[in-house]
Write an enzyme that holds these catalytic residues in place. Structure first.
Site, PDB file in Angstrom:
ATOM      1  N   ARG A  24       8.274   0.256  -3.916  1.00 19.57           N
ATOM      2  CA  ARG A  24       7.990   1.808  -5.104  1.00 19.57           C
ATOM      3  C   ARG A  24       8.733   1.082  -6.318  1.00 19.57           C
ATOM      4  NH1 ARG A  24      12.772   4.235  -1.918  1.00 19.57           N
ATOM      5  NH2 ARG A  24      12.628   2.344  -0.611  1.00 19.57           N
ATOM      6  N   PRO A  59       1.084  -1.306   0.152  1.00 17.26           N
ATOM      7  CA  PRO A  59       0.174   0.035   0.574  1.00 17.26           C
ATOM      8  C   PRO A  59       1.016   1.140  -0.282  1.00 17.26           C
ATOM      9  CG  PRO A  59       0.504  -0.833   2.204  1.00 17.26           C
ATOM     10  CD  PRO A  59       0.323  -2.120   1.526  1.00 17.26           C
ATOM     11  N   CYS A  91       3.313   3.087   9.268  1.00 21.47           N
ATOM     12  CA  CYS A  91       3.453   4.414   8.725  1.00 21.47           C
ATOM     13  C   CYS A  91       4.069   4.855   9.186  1.00 21.47           C
ATOM     14  CB  CYS A  91       1.966   4.916   8.060  1.00 21.47           C
ATOM     15  SG  CYS A  91       2.385   6.219   6.829  1.00 21.47           S
ATOM     16  N   GLY A 147      10.312  -3.762   2.524  1.00 22.79           N
ATOM     17  CA  GLY A 147      11.204  -3.070   2.576  1.00 22.79           C
ATOM     18  C   GLY A 147      12.956  -3.479   1.870  1.00 22.79           C
TER      19      GLY A 147
END
Length: 330
Positions: A236, A18, A101, A213
């Site tokens: 990403r 997300p 987050c 990560g």
């Protein structure tokens, strides 16, 4: 026949993280065309927004996106229960609670990564969420926060929350520094600790653990799976280099089919774009997510330039999309 939970768990072998402002419904359709098997996540939506906001805008999605999970942010069990009750009408395949987050926004609301410090509250939250849905409730977290010792914080967190019935966690293998680092820095500066996440799988063999990560390629994802983890979440890289991160996923991770072809992906996007435009949408709302489709190929710069410069213009449509595509084919 596999149950829904088994199907989603199988999909969770590889998932797309997300990502705020990125993984909206248009981005997810694009990713689904590239991979038919990966688990897709919404942007984080706060529980108060679901309760008081524009629900259809926040929760609507295309049936083509399945399996798709809704990520919620919040720290009030009653609010989260109500948000899940509302969202249950949309038929998501999983509900995920954000405990990772690090942004100022979530700190001020006392949720996100700060919840790592309150595992008993998280347990109460997920219990309330489970009361409101038949689909699996999962948690995404960090390995610790600020001056925590992750070797203490993470297992204590997993222990407390799993006792509330959560059996699937996605662990971002970095600490979150809530003071002094921006959200961007929090994705890059705190060192990764993959061995700790692997150790958690040894200590909690009954839990389904995915790692997140710094993982940018399918080979890296496959290596994590081969070392015993249950799933890998890519962030990403799936956005900026989608073909490298997802293009061969169905073949490599699930042994199904061959690698996706970017020109086929572009062709399959056209009917979706046409429907979006016909409903009053704008071209750039979709094309901003697919600029990386031809990353590394001749003509990729021209593809990005034509879409970036033209898709926001009034009346931009399929002819512009095809002109961008011609930059690559040429």
């Amino acid at each position: 026949m596999a149950t829904l939970s088994q199907t989603v768990r199988d999909a969770a072998r590889l998932s797309v993280a997300p990502m705020m402002d990125w993984t909206d419904r248009h981005c997810r359709v694009f990713h689904r065309i590239i991979s038919g098997r990966a688990l897709l996540y919404t942007e984080m939506v706060t529980a108060p927004a679901v309760i008081h906001g524009k629900r259809q805008f926040l929760l609507d999605y295309s049936e083509a996106e399945h399996p798709v999970a809704l990520q919620l942010g919040g720290s009030d069990p009653a609010e989260l229960r109500e948000a899940v009750q509302i969202a249950s009408g949309w038929g998501y395949d999983e509900i995920n609670l954000n405990c990772g987050c690090p942004s100022d926004r979530v700190q001020s609301g006392a949720f996100g990564a700060v919840l790592m410090k309150s595992p008993d509250l998280v347990a109460d939250c997920v219990s309330a969420m489970q009361e409101a849905t038949d689909v699996e409730v999962t948690v995404k977290c960090r390995i610790g926060v600020d001056d925590d010792d992750p070797t203490d914080r993470l297992p204590a967190f997993l222990e407390a929350v799993s006792k509330a019935g959560v059996t699937r966690f996605t662990i971002h293998a970095r600490k979150a520094w809530l003071q002094g680092l921006s959200p961007k820095d929090n994705r890059e500066i705190p060192p990764l600790d993959y061995p700790l996440v692997h150790r958690m799988k040894t200590e909690f063999p009954h839990l389904h653990l995915s790692i997140n990560g710094g993982i940018a390629t399918l080979d890296e994802a496959k290596s994590q799976l081969d070392q015993g983890l249950d799933g890998v979440m890519i962030g990403r890289a799936a956005y900026h280099e989608p073909m490298n991160a997802l293009g061969a996923a169905d073949a490599l991770i699930w042994g199904q089919g061959g690698p996706a072809d970017p020109f086929d992906v572009a062709a399959r996007m056209i009917p979706y774009i046409e429907a979006h435009l016909a409903s009053g949408g704008r071209l750039h709302q979709i094309t901003r997510h697919i600029l990386g489709l031809f990353h590394g190929r001749p003509g990729a710069r021209g593809w990005r330039r034509v879409l970036s410069e033209g898709a926001t213009r009034e009346g931009a449509g399929i002819p512009l999309f095809e002109a961008a595509l011609a930059q690559v084919k040429g």
